[in-house]
Design an enzyme around this catalytic site. Sequence first.
Site, PDB file in Angstrom:
ATOM      1  N   CYS A 189       6.546  23.715   6.371  1.00  0.00           N
ATOM      2  CA  CYS A 189       7.660  24.669   6.339  1.00  0.00           C
ATOM      3  C   CYS A 189       7.136  26.096   6.456  1.00  0.00           C
ATOM      4  CB  CYS A 189       8.461  24.495   5.052  1.00  0.00           C
ATOM      5  SG  CYS A 189       9.818  25.673   4.873  1.00  0.00           S
TER       6      CYS A 189
ATOM      7  N   CYS B   2      12.106  21.136  -1.451  1.00  0.00           N
ATOM      8  CA  CYS B   2      13.445  21.713  -1.590  1.00  0.00           C
ATOM      9  C   CYS B   2      14.556  20.783  -1.124  1.00  0.00           C
ATOM     10  CB  CYS B   2      13.520  23.044  -0.848  1.00  0.00           C
ATOM     11  SG  CYS B   2      13.397  22.902   0.959  1.00  0.00           S
TER      12      CYS B   2
END
Length: 353
Positions: free
Chosen positions: A90, A186
């Site tokens: 990410c 997340c």
Amino acid sequence: MTVAVAVSGGRDSLMALALLRRPERDLVAVHAQLADATPPEVLDGLRENCRVLDVPFQVLDLRSRFEELVIAPYVQSYLEGRTPNPCVWCNARIKFGLLLDAVREQGARTLATGHYARLIHTGHGPALWRGADPAKDQSYFLALLTPAQLARAVFPLADRRKQDVLPELERLGLAPPLPGESQEVCFIPDDYRDFLARRLTDRLLADFAPPGSIVLEDERTVGEHKGLWRYTIGQRKGLDVAWSEPLYVLRKDVTANRLVVGERTRLLSNACRLKSINFLVPPTAWPQDLRLQTRYRQRPESARLASPQETHSSPSETLTLTYPKTCEPTAPGQIGVIYSDEGQVLAGGVISS
């Protein structure tokens, strides 16, 4: 010079924004929607904090690209027998990839985040170092950023300690709309196995992740696994195998769809092999004694290059490092980060074996 600050809604990115606010500096706060649409109350809280700081605020929707570049590869890695680290990808593909590109197109020169890491700009380019807070240092998650990406990065929390952030925000009259600690991954609110089970269709489970045999190294069958994606290297619990000694996952034989298990002594290794190396310091400038970290919450192990002469003369796509003593291995697909004794990140790569 305009500095864009990535704000998630948590305390760290809000602290980064507050630290960068100066009369002579142009700031813009940017919130990226990634796995899901951000709740309205979080966006309202971010807008209010930006109003207090007198900083423009904008929202970018990166959900489809996040699915393409982070979530889908994460799922595929498990189907192929690896154990990925999505946070590292990410940072490389989204935050300092798409998000950095987007803010630069709008006129920003750099992108700041709330990572606890240090950048030192030298005549040879940016140098990535551990942050001041040893309990929160996040340089491990940034080790696959290229020198070009690091040249555009700003880490205002380099010298900060996590425990001091919330009191400082309160003193400034700022309230993070997400006051708790962010979860490790997340987009996974629970166990990763439950997430993968929801993502995998019956056809995918039948074709790529069916049950199979649990075997010892001598090929004796001792049980049945529920799909290789449900297991990781070193796992002991959840095997449902009755044996005279505790058994651990040694490896995953994807071709034969077999889970190979054995006693703990068979798990230990004195070497680690990395591929897809991101060099931040040329190997010719490395010290002989290195530190290798293969998990975020792991104390780095002493290591050396297995073939320093060959590697120093021609940096390759793979590196093999040896340990002076045997260690528990990390699953293929995880990230290995090479540090100097002083805490500088020398390189990062994907663990292949």
